[in-house]
Design a protein around this motif. Structure first.
Motif, short mmCIF file in Angstrom:
data_model
loop_
_atom_site.label_atom_id
_atom_site.label_comp_id
_atom_site.label_asym_id
_atom_site.label_seq_id
_atom_site.Cartn_x
_atom_site.Cartn_y
_atom_site.Cartn_z
N GLY A 116 0.79 -1.23 0.00
CA GLY A 116 0.00 0.00 0.00
C GLY A 116 0.82 1.27 0.00
N ASP A 117 2.11 1.19 0.32
CA ASP A 117 2.96 2.38 0.33
C ASP A 117 3.72 2.58 -0.97
N ASP A 118 3.34 1.85 -2.02
CA ASP A 118 4.08 1.88 -3.28
C ASP A 118 3.57 3.02 -4.16
N ALA A 119 4.22 4.18 -4.06
CA ALA A 119 3.80 5.34 -4.85
C ALA A 119 3.91 5.08 -6.34
N TYR A 120 4.95 4.36 -6.75
CA TYR A 120 5.13 4.04 -8.17
C TYR A 120 3.92 3.28 -8.71
N ALA A 121 3.51 2.24 -7.99
CA ALA A 121 2.38 1.43 -8.46
C ALA A 121 1.08 2.23 -8.42
N TRP A 122 0.90 3.07 -7.40
CA TRP A 122 -0.29 3.90 -7.36
C TRP A 122 -0.34 4.81 -8.58
N HIS A 123 0.80 5.42 -8.89
CA HIS A 123 0.83 6.32 -10.04
C HIS A 123 0.46 5.59 -11.33
N TYR A 124 1.04 4.41 -11.54
CA TYR A 124 0.77 3.71 -12.80
C TYR A 124 -0.56 2.98 -12.80
N LEU A 125 -1.13 2.75 -11.65
CA LEU A 125 -2.53 2.33 -11.62
C LEU A 125 -3.39 3.45 -12.21
N GLY A 126 -3.18 4.68 -11.72
CA GLY A 126 -3.92 5.81 -12.26
C GLY A 126 -3.68 6.02 -13.73
N TYR A 127 -2.41 5.96 -14.13
CA TYR A 127 -2.05 6.19 -15.54
C TYR A 127 -2.76 5.19 -16.45
#
Length: 680
Positions: free
Chosen positions: A410-421
């Motif tokens: 849950g702390d993975d900013a990279y994955a959060w960003h590319y989920l949105g992308y």
């Protein structure tokens, strides 16, 4: 036939002895640096003869799994491969733990063999690479945290960042640049079906002392595939011939008669690190007459029964199909045979890592097999997500991979960003996409890329007030006192630049100008990207101010509103030119051409609309019938009422993307598809 490298190895034995002496004193670290072909493999062999060594060789840093790959190799060599998996420990802590295990063994030397992308950490840029760089530095710091670790590093170069992280100042030795042995190029037994091309290469290289052995091998391939000697000579004249030679070889492989060779070569080049030669040749499937292309031109070290390809060559020539990745996954499956890394030794762990990487790149067909592997590391999700998003353009599938990643980490900013992308690119779940972008920016408030993507997403959604609020929030974290733009050109490019671009794409020229004005003029002057953005902004402002455009966007601002040199001061009949006005065709029929014409009145530029009859159009020496009139032109008036039209050059604007922009209606199409499915 055994191929040998046409190169001279420079004093690797002496430097291997130096490295062993270095790691037994002081900080127990030494680095040997040299270009490809200088003898690093021979250094490695000498180290292996003299000591018990453990080799860690990461994949290129541009690969999503690169840092975890190196960490897992290290942990497996220390006898605890499973500790590479994430268990609330940072990359640095996991690297330090594995390194301490190794340092407890007095007879073990860790050899870190870095590809060129790891050797130039200061040159790393881009959204993904900055994240990978940060984690790579953490891993290297973990190695230095392990007191007593005996560490030898082999690299093609070492920049200041790498030297600083590892504390290498005063502990670096250099291998001499390798020389080409022209005699080896003239040895028919070595080159087989490429012998005549190798002889021609030797003749050309005699006048090109700057060429390296790898450049010599690539040159042979160019000539074998039909490159003209003039083109080869031009490439060799470069101060660094390898890159232009790779461009030439790539151009030859793109020819219709060589496309099968290109596909086969790319399949073999999909492998990272060394690959058994028989496996590489089976993957490539090259006809017998072109076997030297793989063995002797693109790859090297085949005398050891393996194929090795440099990162530079792989990047220039390799673009493998999912089928090739699936074949490589099958190969590595035979070497590890396990769904988890945890219980594997170093050799089988490396095979497992490669298997998972190639499953990640095998397309939708390998999805289930990839999911069967134990993936307790975020980088493994990144690798799969990038393959689906970038290579396959399967954004929905990529979004599901990143969604699974953030559910686990849950702390993975990279994955959060590319989920949105990927949700955004797929045109689905815009609210979840926004949530993901906001979470990435919240988790890493100092990441300019995450903030810029949130702002530009909101602009694309026509939520301008929200976008402006998100920008204020971003600047409060990225540049709270406004001085960052003076000190960090990358902030100007990566945040302000993308936000200005989004405003221009949305037609919000005033908002684009207000954002652009936050940039210091001296930074804009120095940065190519920002200078082009200034040009694009001023072009949009001119069109908005005038209400239309009479100059192509690709014409520089300082070249507008002046008479082109090709419009003569005097007409064919000697009449003097009165004025030449820029114009654009807005409508054309077989009866008349309607123009918008630019004029200068009291120092101000204005536009007027006028119409020319078809007869007047033809009388003005127009280049086409009236009904086919298109584009930009100059309307020239000469004394005596003579009128002429001249087509304007229409260069393509340099800011135009090579890649097509995403479908602006993708979210509407997504909503329509969902509504249709619900109705059924």
């Amino acid at each position: 036939m055994v191929m040998q490298r046409p190169l001279h190895l420079a004093e690797p034995e002496r430097l291997a002895r130096w490295a062993l002496e270095q790691i037994d004193t002081g900080d127990r670290i030494g680095a040997i640096v040299g270009p490809v072909g200088a003898g690093k493999s021979r250094v490695l062999a000498c180290l292996r003869e003299a000591s018990r060594i453990v080799i860690v060789e990461p994949p290129p840093l541009r690969d999503g799994d690169a840092v975890f790959h190196a960490l897992a190799q290290l942990a497996a060599a220390a006898g605890a491969a499973g500790e590479a998996y994430e268990a609330l420990a940072s990359v640095r802590e996991r690297a330090a733990s594995a390194a301490r295990r190794l340092s407890a063994r007095d007879d073990v030397v860790l050899v870190l063999r870095l590809p060129s992308s790891w050797s130039r950490l200061d040159a790393v840029s881009g959204r993904d690479q900055l994240v990978f760089r940060r984690r790579a530095i953490e891993l290297l710091q973990g190695l230095r945290d392990a007191a007593g670790l005996r560490l030898v590093m082999l690299a093609t170069a070492i920049d200041q960042a790498l030297e600083r992280v590892l504390g290498l100042h005063g502990r670096i030795q250099h291998l001499s640049a390798p020389a080409v042995r022209l005699g080896a190029l003239r040895d028919e037994a070595l080159w087989g079906t490429y012998a005549s091309h190798a002889r021609r290469a030797a003749d050309l290289l005699g006048a090109a002392p700057r060429a390296t052995p790898i450049a010599a091998r690539v040159l042979v391939g160019c000539l074998a595939l039909g490159a003209e000697e003039a083109s080869a000579t031009h490439a060799l004249a470069s101060a660094a011939p390898l890159r232009p030679l790779l461009v030439l070889l790539s151009d030859r492989l793109a020819q219709p008669e060589h496309r099968e060779l290109a596909a086969g070569l790319a399949s073999a080049l999909a492998a990272r690190g060394e690959l058994p030669l028989d496996v590489a040749e089976r993957l490539a499937g090259l006809p017998a007459e072109h076997q030297p292309l793989l063995r002797g031109c693109v790859g090297y070290q085949p005398e050891a029964g393996s194929l090795r390809v440099t990162e530079t060559v792989r990047l220039a020539l390799g673009s493998a199909s999912p089928e090739a990745h699936r074949s490589l996954a099958e190969h590595y499956q035979t070497l590890d045979g396990q769904p988890s890394l945890a219980a594997l030794d170093a050799e089988r762990a490396r095979a497992w890592l490669e298997k998972v990487h190639h499953l990640a790149h095998g397309g939708p067909e390998t999805g289930l097999r990839w999911e069967e592997q134990t993936r307790d590391a975020r980088e493994l999700f990144w690798d799969r997500g990038r393959a689906l998003s970038i290579d396959a353009q399967l954004h929905r599938l990529a979004a599901e991979v990143y969604r699974a990643c953030v559910e686990r980490f849950g702390d993975d900013a990279y994955a959060w960003h590319y989920l949105g992308y990927n949700l955004d690119r797929a045109g689905v779940e815009p609210l979840h996409a926004e949530e993901a972008f906001r979470m990435a920016a919240k988790l890493e408030g100092d990441n300019r890329w995450w903030h810029s993507r949130l702002v530009t997403f909101l602009v694309e959604q026509a939520r301008y007030a929200d976008a402006e609020e998100a920008m204020r929030t971003a600047l409060a974290q990225l540049d709270p006192d406004g001085s960052g733009v003076d000190e960090d050109p990358r902030l100007c490019r990566d945040f302000h630049g993308w936000v200005v671009t989004a405003w221009l794409d949305a037609g919000e020229v005033g908002r684009a100008r207000r954002t652009f004005d936050l940039l210091p003029p001296e930074v804009v002057v120095r940065e190519d990207v920002l200078r082009l953005l200034k040009w694009r902004l001023e072009d949009a402002e001119e069109a908005e101010r005038l209400g239309d455009s009479v100059h192509p966007p690709g014409v520089r601002m300082d070249q507008r509103w002046r008479r082109p040199a090709r419009i003569a001061e005097h007409g064919p009949d000697g009449a003097r030119l009165v004025e030449a006005l820029p114009a654009r065709v807005v409508a054309a029929t077989n009866e008349a051409v309607t123009l918008v014409v630019g004029m200068t009145v009291d120092g101000r530029h204005e536009l007027v609309r006028t119409e020319i009859t078809a007869d007047e159009w033809q009388a003005a020496n127009a280049w086409c019938p009236a009904e086919r009139a298109r584009g930009y032109l100059y309307l020239a008036y000469y004394e005596g009422g003579v009128q002429r039209v001249f087509a304007q050059d229409e260069p393509s604007p340099p800011w135009k993307d090579a890649e097509p922009s995403p479908d602006p209606l993708r979210h509407l199409r997504g909503w329509a598809a969902e509504a249709h499915a619900a109705a059924e």
